[in-house]
Design a protein around this motif. Sequence first.
Motif, PDB file in Angstrom:
ATOM      1  N   ARG A 106       0.838  -1.212   0.000  1.00  0.00           N
ATOM      2  CA  ARG A 106       0.000   0.000   0.000  1.00  0.00           C
ATOM      3  C   ARG A 106       0.862   1.247   0.000  1.00  0.00           C
ATOM      4  O   ARG A 106       1.890   1.300   0.656  1.00  0.00           O
ATOM      5  N   PHE A 107       0.413   2.252  -0.760  1.00  0.00           N
ATOM      6  CA  PHE A 107       1.087   3.542  -0.736  1.00  0.00           C
ATOM      7  C   PHE A 107       0.672   4.278   0.529  1.00  0.00           C
ATOM      8  O   PHE A 107      -0.509   4.296   0.886  1.00  0.00           O
ATOM      9  N   GLU A 108       1.645   4.861   1.213  1.00  0.00           N
ATOM     10  CA  GLU A 108       1.370   5.643   2.419  1.00  0.00           C
ATOM     11  C   GLU A 108       1.032   7.062   1.990  1.00  0.00           C
ATOM     12  O   GLU A 108       1.831   7.729   1.361  1.00  0.00           O
ATOM     13  N   ARG A 109      -0.148   7.518   2.334  1.00  0.00           N
ATOM     14  CA  ARG A 109      -0.600   8.839   1.899  1.00  0.00           C
ATOM     15  C   ARG A 109      -0.202   9.932   2.886  1.00  0.00           C
ATOM     16  O   ARG A 109       0.168  11.023   2.504  1.00  0.00           O
ATOM     17  N   LYS A 110      -0.296   9.643   4.169  1.00  0.00           N
ATOM     18  CA  LYS A 110      -0.097  10.676   5.186  1.00  0.00           C
ATOM     19  C   LYS A 110       1.376  10.979   5.404  1.00  0.00           C
ATOM     20  O   LYS A 110       2.170  10.088   5.628  1.00  0.00           O
ATOM     21  N   GLY A 111       1.705  12.269   5.366  1.00  0.00           N
ATOM     22  CA  GLY A 111       3.052  12.703   5.683  1.00  0.00           C
ATOM     23  C   GLY A 111       4.114  12.319   4.668  1.00  0.00           C
ATOM     24  O   GLY A 111       5.288  12.408   4.941  1.00  0.00           O
ATOM     25  N   LYS A 112       3.712  11.878   3.499  1.00  0.00           N
ATOM     26  CA  LYS A 112       4.678  11.462   2.494  1.00  0.00           C
ATOM     27  C   LYS A 112       4.367  12.169   1.182  1.00  0.00           C
ATOM     28  O   LYS A 112       3.223  12.201   0.746  1.00  0.00           O
TER      29      LYS A 112
END
Length: 171
Positions: A106-112
Motif C-alpha cells: 500500500r502507498f502511504e498517503r499521510k506525511g509522504k
Amino acid sequence: MAQTIKASAHVGPSPLSGKPFVSKWSSRYRGATVQDLEPPAALSLNPTDPISLALISAFERDYTHLTIVDSETRALLGYISIPLLQAQLDTGKVKPEDPLSKAMARFERKGKKYKVITMATPLEELEEFFEGGASGGQKQEFAVVTDEDRRFVLGVATRSDLEEFVKRRPA
C-alpha cells in the motif's frame, strides 16, 4: 576515491534531495522523456480481485508490477510485485483465491510526498527516481506513470525499461 564526471553527464542539484545527482546515461537520453520508453498501458486491478487474476493478467502481458486501484473512485491504493507475489505463494503466505488486498503493497498517503512521474518526465529524473533521489536513498524498481494531476494511471516504467532504452541508443 575520486569520481570523474563526463562533461555530457547531467549534474545539478536534485530538486528532490538537494544533493547533486549525476546521471550515468544522460549522453544517451538526449532529451528523451518517459514517453520515449513506450511504457505499456497500465493494468489496474481492485483489492478484492483474487491473486490468481493478478498472476494470469501479469503473465499474459509479461508485466512485473500491477497497480491496485479503488473499485469505485479509481484512486491509486498500491501495487503488486509479481516476483514477490510468487514468493508469497511459494511459502504459503497467500493462496491464489485470496484477495489482492492480502498481498499488495500500500502507498502511504499521510506525511509522504510522492514524486509525480508523467509521460513528459525527462529520463534523467526517472533515473534519479530509480536511484533513490525521491525516497531518501531507497532505490526503486518501478515508477507509476500518471497524468500531471495524478488522476489517471497511464502505465508503469521499470528500471529494466530504462536500461533497455539505453542499450538501444548509441553513446
